[in-house]
Design an enzyme around this catalytic site. Sequence first.
Site, PDB file in Angstrom:
ATOM      1  N   LEU A 134       0.875  -1.171   0.000  1.00  0.00           N
ATOM      2  CA  LEU A 134       0.000   0.000   0.000  1.00  0.00           C
ATOM      3  C   LEU A 134       0.912   1.220   0.000  1.00  0.00           C
ATOM      4  O   LEU A 134       1.937   1.230   0.685  1.00  0.00           O
ATOM      5  CB  LEU A 134      -0.905   0.013   1.233  1.00  0.00           C
ATOM      6  CG  LEU A 134      -1.988  -1.065   1.335  1.00  0.00           C
ATOM      7  CD1 LEU A 134      -2.707  -0.958   2.672  1.00  0.00           C
ATOM      8  CD2 LEU A 134      -2.982  -0.961   0.188  1.00  0.00           C
ATOM      9  N   ASP A 135       0.540   2.235  -0.766  1.00  0.00           N
ATOM     10  CA  ASP A 135       1.349   3.443  -0.826  1.00  0.00           C
ATOM     11  C   ASP A 135       1.526   4.044   0.564  1.00  0.00           C
ATOM     12  O   ASP A 135       0.663   3.901   1.446  1.00  0.00           O
ATOM     13  CB  ASP A 135       0.690   4.490  -1.727  1.00  0.00           C
ATOM     14  CG  ASP A 135       0.682   4.066  -3.178  1.00  0.00           C
ATOM     15  OD1 ASP A 135       1.419   3.133  -3.535  1.00  0.00           O
ATOM     16  OD2 ASP A 135      -0.066   4.687  -3.961  1.00  0.00           O
ATOM     17  N   TYR A 136       2.604   4.783   0.730  1.00  0.00           N
ATOM     18  CA  TYR A 136       2.908   5.460   1.993  1.00  0.00           C
ATOM     19  C   TYR A 136       1.730   6.265   2.530  1.00  0.00           C
ATOM     20  O   TYR A 136       1.388   6.173   3.713  1.00  0.00           O
ATOM     21  CB  TYR A 136       4.144   6.349   1.788  1.00  0.00           C
ATOM     22  CG  TYR A 136       4.504   7.229   2.961  1.00  0.00           C
ATOM     23  CD1 TYR A 136       5.220   6.714   4.043  1.00  0.00           C
ATOM     24  CD2 TYR A 136       4.143   8.576   2.981  1.00  0.00           C
ATOM     25  CE1 TYR A 136       5.556   7.519   5.124  1.00  0.00           C
ATOM     26  CE2 TYR A 136       4.481   9.389   4.048  1.00  0.00           C
ATOM     27  CZ  TYR A 136       5.187   8.859   5.116  1.00  0.00           C
ATOM     28  OH  TYR A 136       5.517   9.653   6.189  1.00  0.00           O
ATOM     29  N   THR A 138      -1.462   5.880   1.878  1.00  0.00           N
ATOM     30  CA  THR A 138      -2.721   5.129   1.852  1.00  0.00           C
ATOM     31  C   THR A 138      -2.872   4.302   3.126  1.00  0.00           C
ATOM     32  O   THR A 138      -1.924   3.676   3.588  1.00  0.00           O
ATOM     33  CB  THR A 138      -2.766   4.191   0.634  1.00  0.00           C
ATOM     34  OG1 THR A 138      -2.587   4.963  -0.553  1.00  0.00           O
ATOM     35  CG2 THR A 138      -4.084   3.449   0.551  1.00  0.00           C
TER      36      THR A 138
END
Length: 286
Positions: A134-136, A138
């Site tokens: 998961l993106d930083y 998100t």
Amino acid sequence: MHPVESHSVPLQEKPIRLQEYAVGIFNTIATRSALKKALKKKLVLVDGKIATTALFIHGGERIELYQSDEKTALKKLILPLEVLFEDNHLAIVYKPAGMLVSGNTFVTIANALTQNLQKSNQLDAVRPQPIHRLDYPTSGVLLIGKTSSAITTLSKLFKNKEVRKTYHAITIGNMEQHGIINFPIDEKIAHSEFEVLASVKSERFSVLNLIKLLPKTGRKHQLRIHLSKIGHQILGDKDYGNKDLILKGNGLYLHAKTIEFKHPFTQDLVTVSKELPKKFIRIFPL
């Protein structure tokens, strides 16, 4: 160094790069990233010689994994995680926004897993590893493998698109009620579907929408890019839209709410959700 595991290569129909062939052959390095790290540290030998990523495997070779004898003092990371589901094969944890899943920094979800999860009683138990990213910025549910076989099998489920992930986001501007976005990303097919759940008028942003997102492919930053492409960037997205359209101090409004898949060992349907963060509720009260 001392040997930990070894593997004899059967005859191959055609040569294959070691970094492709060796993924999953060792219990202690079941993922591609772990294999690359072992190669970089010169811990993988083929027929007694230190291997490189450029080496091709033909068949008949003996691949050995070594462990360094150097003892490094590791700082203990104190980072409590919310565990949403756990058994002896896998776990699902909540990743808060503003935290890395893994990487070369100390404070990551990956480094906090052993202190938050119970040790598996399976014979192929390994250090728990995230199966996806998961993106930083998100938040949301994150799937973890606790055994070598679980890591390998769950990774295949993702590759075969047998894991259903549902995201929620807040977007800007008047949107159609439903939509399909098919813009390629990095010249690769990318497919996302969205549904508007609610909309509110905003003095600053005109209209804000709470939307549900179903990514059918897994390209990097796919949902953020897709929504920006159709002119409805995610609120707080500084990378794929107007940097002025943010709520200072609130970050990105993107949340991985639900993950659903068939458990590879029990065959049960696993469905785990995490409620929307408070910053969503402040705009769209339940």
